[in-house]
Design an enzyme around this catalytic site. Structure first.
Site, PDB file in Angstrom:
ATOM      1  N   GLY A 192       0.832  -1.209   0.000  1.00  0.00           N
ATOM      2  CA  GLY A 192       0.000   0.000   0.000  1.00  0.00           C
ATOM      3  C   GLY A 192       0.863   1.254   0.000  1.00  0.00           C
ATOM      4  O   GLY A 192       1.785   1.378   0.801  1.00  0.00           O
ATOM      5  N   ARG A 228      -6.672  -1.759   8.580  1.00  0.00           N
ATOM      6  CA  ARG A 228      -7.208  -3.108   8.309  1.00  0.00           C
ATOM      7  C   ARG A 228      -7.408  -3.894   9.596  1.00  0.00           C
ATOM      8  O   ARG A 228      -8.457  -4.461   9.828  1.00  0.00           O
ATOM      9  CB  ARG A 228      -6.250  -3.845   7.375  1.00  0.00           C
ATOM     10  CG  ARG A 228      -6.809  -5.117   6.818  1.00  0.00           C
ATOM     11  CD  ARG A 228      -5.874  -5.722   5.809  1.00  0.00           C
ATOM     12  NE  ARG A 228      -5.744  -4.903   4.611  1.00  0.00           N
ATOM     13  CZ  ARG A 228      -4.808  -5.083   3.686  1.00  0.00           C
ATOM     14  NH1 ARG A 228      -3.922  -6.027   3.834  1.00  0.00           N
ATOM     15  NH2 ARG A 228      -4.759  -4.319   2.621  1.00  0.00           N
ATOM     16  N   ASP A 239       1.042  -0.137  11.799  1.00  0.00           N
ATOM     17  CA  ASP A 239       0.849  -1.417  12.488  1.00  0.00           C
ATOM     18  C   ASP A 239       2.075  -2.322  12.416  1.00  0.00           C
ATOM     19  O   ASP A 239       1.949  -3.547  12.469  1.00  0.00           O
ATOM     20  CB  ASP A 239      -0.375  -2.141  11.893  1.00  0.00           C
ATOM     21  CG  ASP A 239      -0.204  -2.461  10.419  1.00  0.00           C
ATOM     22  OD1 ASP A 239       0.779  -1.981   9.804  1.00  0.00           O
ATOM     23  OD2 ASP A 239      -1.045  -3.181   9.866  1.00  0.00           O
ATOM     24  N   ASP A 285      -1.447   2.495   8.222  1.00  0.00           N
ATOM     25  CA  ASP A 285      -2.044   1.753   9.344  1.00  0.00           C
ATOM     26  C   ASP A 285      -1.206   1.860  10.630  1.00  0.00           C
ATOM     27  O   ASP A 285      -1.712   1.627  11.716  1.00  0.00           O
ATOM     28  CB  ASP A 285      -2.222   0.275   8.980  1.00  0.00           C
ATOM     29  CG  ASP A 285      -3.368   0.066   8.009  1.00  0.00           C
ATOM     30  OD1 ASP A 285      -3.949   1.066   7.554  1.00  0.00           O
ATOM     31  OD2 ASP A 285      -3.690  -1.105   7.705  1.00  0.00           O
ATOM     32  N   THR A 315       3.351   2.651   6.033  1.00  0.00           N
ATOM     33  CA  THR A 315       1.948   2.268   5.880  1.00  0.00           C
ATOM     34  C   THR A 315       1.112   3.173   6.761  1.00  0.00           C
ATOM     35  O   THR A 315       1.490   3.428   7.915  1.00  0.00           O
ATOM     36  CB  THR A 315       1.680   0.800   6.268  1.00  0.00           C
ATOM     37  OG1 THR A 315       0.255   0.626   6.444  1.00  0.00           O
ATOM     38  CG2 THR A 315       2.357   0.385   7.565  1.00  0.00           C
ATOM     39  N   ARG A 332       1.053  -5.298  -5.148  1.00  0.00           N
ATOM     40  CA  ARG A 332       1.138  -6.499  -4.316  1.00  0.00           C
ATOM     41  C   ARG A 332       1.249  -7.651  -5.313  1.00  0.00           C
ATOM     42  O   ARG A 332       0.487  -7.703  -6.267  1.00  0.00           O
ATOM     43  CB  ARG A 332      -0.113  -6.635  -3.439  1.00  0.00           C
ATOM     44  CG  ARG A 332      -0.259  -5.473  -2.450  1.00  0.00           C
ATOM     45  CD  ARG A 332      -1.373  -5.722  -1.446  1.00  0.00           C
ATOM     46  NE  ARG A 332      -1.385  -4.685  -0.417  1.00  0.00           N
ATOM     47  CZ  ARG A 332      -2.311  -3.724  -0.336  1.00  0.00           C
ATOM     48  NH1 ARG A 332      -3.281  -3.663  -1.207  1.00  0.00           N
ATOM     49  NH2 ARG A 332      -2.244  -2.826   0.625  1.00  0.00           N
ATOM     50  N   ASP A 359       4.869  -4.823   6.376  1.00  0.00           N
ATOM     51  CA  ASP A 359       5.523  -6.071   6.794  1.00  0.00           C
ATOM     52  C   ASP A 359       5.334  -7.209   5.797  1.00  0.00           C
ATOM     53  O   ASP A 359       6.164  -8.109   5.723  1.00  0.00           O
ATOM     54  CB  ASP A 359       5.164  -6.472   8.234  1.00  0.00           C
ATOM     55  CG  ASP A 359       3.690  -6.516   8.486  1.00  0.00           C
ATOM     56  OD1 ASP A 359       2.915  -6.287   7.534  1.00  0.00           O
ATOM     57  OD2 ASP A 359       3.296  -6.800   9.631  1.00  0.00           O
TER      58      ASP A 359
HETATM   59  O1  F6P Z   1      -2.579  -1.048   4.522  1.00  0.00           O
HETATM   60  C1  F6P Z   1      -3.045   0.193   4.166  1.00  0.00           C
HETATM   61  C2  F6P Z   1      -4.496   0.124   3.768  1.00  0.00           C
HETATM   62  O2  F6P Z   1      -4.842   1.402   3.263  1.00  0.00           O
HETATM   63  C3  F6P Z   1      -5.460  -0.316   4.854  1.00  0.00           C
HETATM   64  O3  F6P Z   1      -5.776   0.722   5.754  1.00  0.00           O
HETATM   65  C4  F6P Z   1      -6.631  -0.775   4.045  1.00  0.00           C
HETATM   66  O4  F6P Z   1      -7.394  -1.730   4.764  1.00  0.00           O
HETATM   67  C5  F6P Z   1      -5.982  -1.388   2.843  1.00  0.00           C
HETATM   68  O5  F6P Z   1      -4.703  -0.806   2.727  1.00  0.00           O
HETATM   69  C6  F6P Z   1      -6.714  -1.144   1.550  1.00  0.00           C
HETATM   70  O6  F6P Z   1      -6.074  -1.886   0.556  1.00  0.00           O
HETATM   71  P1  F6P Z   1      -6.340  -1.678  -0.992  1.00  0.00           P
HETATM   72  O7  F6P Z   1      -5.690  -0.378  -1.379  1.00  0.00           O
HETATM   73  O8  F6P Z   1      -5.707  -2.840  -1.629  1.00  0.00           O
HETATM   74  O9  F6P Z   1      -7.823  -1.596  -1.164  1.00  0.00           O
END
Ligand code: F6P
Length: 325
Positions: free
Chosen positions: A16, A177, A135, A133, A131, A77, A108
């Site tokens: 992300g 998340r 986390d 998050d 990130t 990803r 991570d």
């Molecule tokens: O990990 C960062 C994040 O923005 C989370 O807060 C969220 O749940 C997820 O990525 C969203 O992922 P994507 O961009 O693949 O929808």
């Protein structure tokens, strides 16, 4: 050690995106060059490693990017990277450029992928936590968090204008998340009445009774901040509307939180992490993650980061617990 003895050093972003990645890339390139490395850029994250989207870095490629959100290197990803044969292609690509070390700016999941790559092909890497998050275990800070918090603060400030004008409740769902850091910090810094996060046990009955009492005492509107990871935003909106009896609306902030020009704090943190990453590789670290803990910059072996669980600051949890009851 002179330039010719140092392996090429590739810099990439993965997973992300978050604000602060661009200043980290810029600083890593500039500092690595100063230290006598030949820096390279990998475009499109892990997918780019496989597809050989690797180019020598230049001042032009990293100029004018400091203020940009997201990542100019782009990100991805890549489930394909789980396959050994695919990783072998990535290794051959790096070898063809003379690259023997990597800096990965991401979360991570990306660190684990690069650690597997290190186990397979002995390409050392240094990880920079990035990130929204926040986390990642072992570090108090991940790039992008301050910028995301400011986007959320600005959004909630605007929502407060309409909530107070129309005597409504607003439930604001923020990202995270599995981690409630963004929600907790936003609820406290924006003066929300309610906050639901995975880290705090909540009780809707006591919340309902408290808010009803507040309304009787003259409260005209309500702000509730709910973490994505609780999956409770819609439910709480109905609860406020139907059980508390205040007209309620839900705003899901979504990916707007991932964008925006990096704040000053994110730019400076990016620089410090980037320098630490180059220094760690130069000092012979093979698979370490940069950390900022209790005001100190350091690094930890990947195992202590990837196998551990991030714990939100107990002081923040204590402060926010009344908002969940
Ligand atoms: O990990 C960062 C994040 O923005 C989370 O807060 C969220 O749940 C997820 O990525 C969203 O992922 P994507 O961009 O693949 O929808």
């Amino acid at each position: 050690m002179n330039t010719s003895e140092k392996p090429g050093l590739a810099i990439m972003t993965s997973g992300g995106d978050s604000a602060g990645m661009n200043p980290a890339v810029k600083c890593a390139v500039e500092y690595a060059s100063q230290r006598g490395y030949k820096p390279f850029l990998v475009y499109d994250g892990l997918r780019g490693l496989i597809a050989n989207k690797i180019v020598p870095a230049s001042a032009e490629l990293v100029s004018g990017i400091m203020h940009k959100g997201g990542t100019v290197l782009r990100s991805s990803r890549s489930p394909q990277f789980f396959e050994l044969e695919t990783r072998r292609i990535a290794y051959e690509n790096l070898k063809s450029h003379g690259i023997g070390q990597l800096i990965v700016i991401g979360g991570d999941g990306s660190f684990r992928a690069l650690n597997q790559f290190y186990a397979d092909f002995q390409i050392p890497f240094a990880g920079i936590p990035a990130t929204i998050d926040n986390d990642i275990a072992g570090t108090d800070y991940c790039l992008g968090v301050d910028t995301a918090l400011n986007v959320i603060r600005q959004s909630i400030d605007s929502i407060r204008d309409t909530a107070s004008s129309f005597s409504r409740a607003f439930v604001v769902e923020v990202m995270g998340r599995h981690c409630g850091y963004l929600a907790l910090t936003s609820a406290l810094s924006c003066g929300a009445e309610i906050c639901l996060v995975p880290e705090i046990e909540y009780n809707l009955d006591t919340i309902g009774a408290r808010i009803k009492q507040d309304i009787q005492n003259g409260r005209g509107y309500v702000i509730a901040v709910v973490a994505e990871g609780t999956n409770m935003a819609e439910y709480v909106t109905r609860f406020i509307n139907d059980s508390i009896g205040m007209e309620a609306r839900l705003t899901t902030l979504g990916h707007v939180q991932r964008g925006g020009s990096p704040t000053v704090y994110d730019r400076i943190m990016a620089y410090k992490f980037a320098v630490a990453a180059v220094d760690a590789l130069e000092a012979g670290q093979k698979n370490s993650i940069m950390t900022f803990k209790d005001g100190t910059y350091s690094h930890l072996p990947i195992e202590q980061v990837a196998d551990a669980k991030y714990r939100v600051d107990p002081a923040l949890i204590k402060l926010a617990t009344p908002l969940a009851n």
